[in-house]
Design an enzyme around this catalytic site. Structure first.
Site, short mmCIF file in Angstrom:
data_model
loop_
_atom_site.label_atom_id
_atom_site.label_comp_id
_atom_site.label_asym_id
_atom_site.label_seq_id
_atom_site.Cartn_x
_atom_site.Cartn_y
_atom_site.Cartn_z
N SER A 182 -4.44 -6.82 3.65
CA SER A 182 -5.29 -5.60 3.91
C SER A 182 -7.00 -6.06 4.12
O SER A 182 -7.58 -5.35 4.71
CB SER A 182 -5.17 -4.51 3.08
OG SER A 182 -5.62 -5.24 1.38
N HIS A 210 0.01 -1.50 4.96
CA HIS A 210 -0.96 -1.50 6.24
C HIS A 210 -0.10 -1.67 7.54
O HIS A 210 -0.74 -1.60 8.75
CB HIS A 210 -1.80 -2.59 6.26
CG HIS A 210 -3.31 -2.29 5.48
ND1 HIS A 210 -4.05 -1.28 5.92
CD2 HIS A 210 -3.57 -2.22 4.06
CE1 HIS A 210 -4.98 -1.17 4.88
NE2 HIS A 210 -4.58 -1.59 3.88
N LYS A 241 -1.57 6.04 4.61
CA LYS A 241 -2.31 5.24 5.59
C LYS A 241 -2.15 5.89 6.96
O LYS A 241 -2.56 6.92 7.07
CB LYS A 241 -2.40 3.71 5.45
CG LYS A 241 -3.01 3.31 4.11
CD LYS A 241 -2.87 2.08 3.80
CE LYS A 241 -3.55 1.52 2.36
NZ LYS A 241 -3.27 0.47 1.69
C1 LIG Z 1 -3.40 0.59 0.18
C2 LIG Z 1 -2.17 -0.36 -0.20
C3 LIG Z 1 -1.53 0.01 -1.44
C4 LIG Z 1 -1.71 1.31 -2.15
O1 LIG Z 1 -1.21 2.35 -1.58
P1 LIG Z 1 -1.62 3.84 -1.81
O2 LIG Z 1 -0.58 4.72 -1.19
O3 LIG Z 1 -2.78 4.08 -1.31
O4 LIG Z 1 -1.59 3.86 -3.19
C5 LIG Z 1 -0.32 -1.04 -1.89
N1 LIG Z 1 -0.29 -2.06 -1.15
C6 LIG Z 1 -0.94 -2.43 -0.21
C7 LIG Z 1 -0.75 -3.88 0.43
C8 LIG Z 1 -1.96 -1.76 0.42
O5 LIG Z 1 -2.93 -2.07 1.47
#
Ligand SMILES: *Cc1c(COP(=O)(O)O)cnc(C)c1O
Length: 394
Positions: A182, A210, A241
């Site tokens: 990320s 992502h 996301k």
């Molecule tokens: C954003 C993210 C999460 C968390 O996801 P949420 O739905 O916001 O809790 C988990 N793993 C990775 C790799 C992320 O980038």
């Protein structure tokens, strides 16, 4: 007089001195290419709203309809009275969309990782974890009590070395990698990692937060991107996301998903996402199944922006995805850069330690299908102006 809270004040002052103190901005509008931040209308380069779905009329309408029918609160955990027909439909639709045997959803990607990892391994087991894995993988791994052995970032050879040396001391092994990292936007070499997982017959898990809605055909995720259906045991994703809503996904083999319905602790002990959330997620799946237009636009925008930033002389790191880090180095410089961008009407957050390593501070630009070329043009101009002023580019 000293008090038992003095250490906190000292810690916080320390963060401020090092430029590591995060002043949290307040958003006063819907998500989109432009948002109101601390009362100011700015170009939005910060959201994970990859496809612009967070404020999409079809998702809003679906949530409204579900609110009328089901109300606003879940009033229970999934395993007691919190599973509506919308939750069931969503899991079935996601499994079909992603070409997985089955899917379980959680409240977030974070809880999906906590629930899945701690249900699959325990203290007799070992986790082989990419050094740059997301905090929620690290926390889920710690929670499981398994021994955590990091391997070099995106390096199947290092993974194999770690397995050779350690696996025999444990009951079971689990390999975990982010799909898209990320902070850098690079993609895990899934086929190479899979070869190792297969050779040693170890559970293989990827967290594609992502990549969900971004990678693969029409946003079907990293397993689809590499055409590795049936080879990855556990594919975690998020609907917070690109899907524009909220919620975590675990896709995989039927028996794994069945087990998580029995033992995924956030599923059992924390209330479900609401019916309007589930309805909005279903509308997102509809849109993605109907057309690849939004995913295509996202990638067009990302390629254009990255190429133009490189022409200006910025270092955009190793990104292969719409995540575009602008590498700056010191945390103070990144923070100053972010403030100056904001003055120019561009919202781009500085990211520094502990989210990334010390000395690797950056502005992370999140490109979206909601941007048009004028938006990207304005962003490029602001970056050029601030970059010259601060001596980052010539
Ligand atoms: C954003 C993210 C999460 C968390 O996801 P949420 O739905 O916001 O809790 C988990 N793993 C990775 C790799 C992320 O980038």
């Amino acid at each position: 007089m000293t008090t038992k809270l003095d250490w906190l004040k000292q810690e916080i002052d320390g963060l401020k001195e090092q430029g590591l103190y995060n002043r949290i901005r307040t958003i006063g509008s819907a998500q989109g290419a432009r948002i109101k931040v601390d009362g100011k209308d700015v170009l939005n380069f910060c959201s994970n709203n990859y496809l612009g779905l967070a404020n999409h009329p079809k998702l809003i309408e679906a949530a409204k309809e579900a609110t009328k029918k089901y109300g606003v609160g879940p009033a229970a955990v999934r395993s007691i009275a919190g599973t509506t027909d919308l939750h069931v439909q969503l899991e079935q639709r996601l499994a079909k969309f992603k070409g997985a045997e089955d899917v379980i959803t959680f409240q977030s990607g974070f809880t999906a990782n906590l629930g899945a990892i701690s249900a699959l391994v325990g203290k007799e087991d070992v986790i082989f974890s990419d050094k740059l894995n997301h905090a929620s993988i690290i926390d889920g791994s710690r929670l499981s009590g398994a021994k955590i052995i990091p391997y070099e970032h995106n390096d199947p050879k290092s993974l194999e070395e770690a397995i050779k040396t350690n696996l025999s001391n444990f009951r079971r092994g689990l390999i975990i990698t982010d799909g898209v990292f990320s902070m850098d936007g690079d993609i895990a070499p899934l086929p190479g990692l899979y070869e190792v997982a297969k050779k040693y017959d170890i559970l293989f898990m990827v967290d594609d937060a992502h990549g969900e809605g971004v990678l693969g055909k029409g946003g079907r995720g990293i397993v689809d991107h590499f055409n590795m259906h049936g080879q990855v045991d556990i594919e975690v994703g998020t609907m917070s996301k690109a899907f524009g809503v909220v919620g975590g996904i675990v896709a995989g083999d039927k028996v794994i998903i069945e087990w998580l319905r029995q033992r995924g602790r956030p599923f059992l002990f924390s209330s479900a996402v609401t019916a309007p959330d589930a309805a909005a997620c279903l509308a997102a799946v509809d849109l993605l199944e109907e057309s690849t237009e939004l995913v295509d636009k996202l990638w067009d925008n990302a390629k254009y922006f990255k190429a133009e930033m490189k022409k200006l002389g910025f270092d955009t790191g190793v990104s292969e995805t719409p995540i575009t880090p602008i590498m700056l180095g010191e945390a103070q410089l990144a923070q100053q850069f972010s403030r100056e961008l904001f003055e120019e009407g561009v919202f781009g957050m500085a990211i520094s330690f502990p989210t990334v390593a010390k000395g690797k501070a950056r502005i992370r630009v999140m490109i979206s299908a909601s941007h048009d070329r004028d938006d990207l043009g304005q962003g490029l101009e602001a970056f050029a102006k601030v970059g010259k002023k601060l001596g980052v580019i010539k």
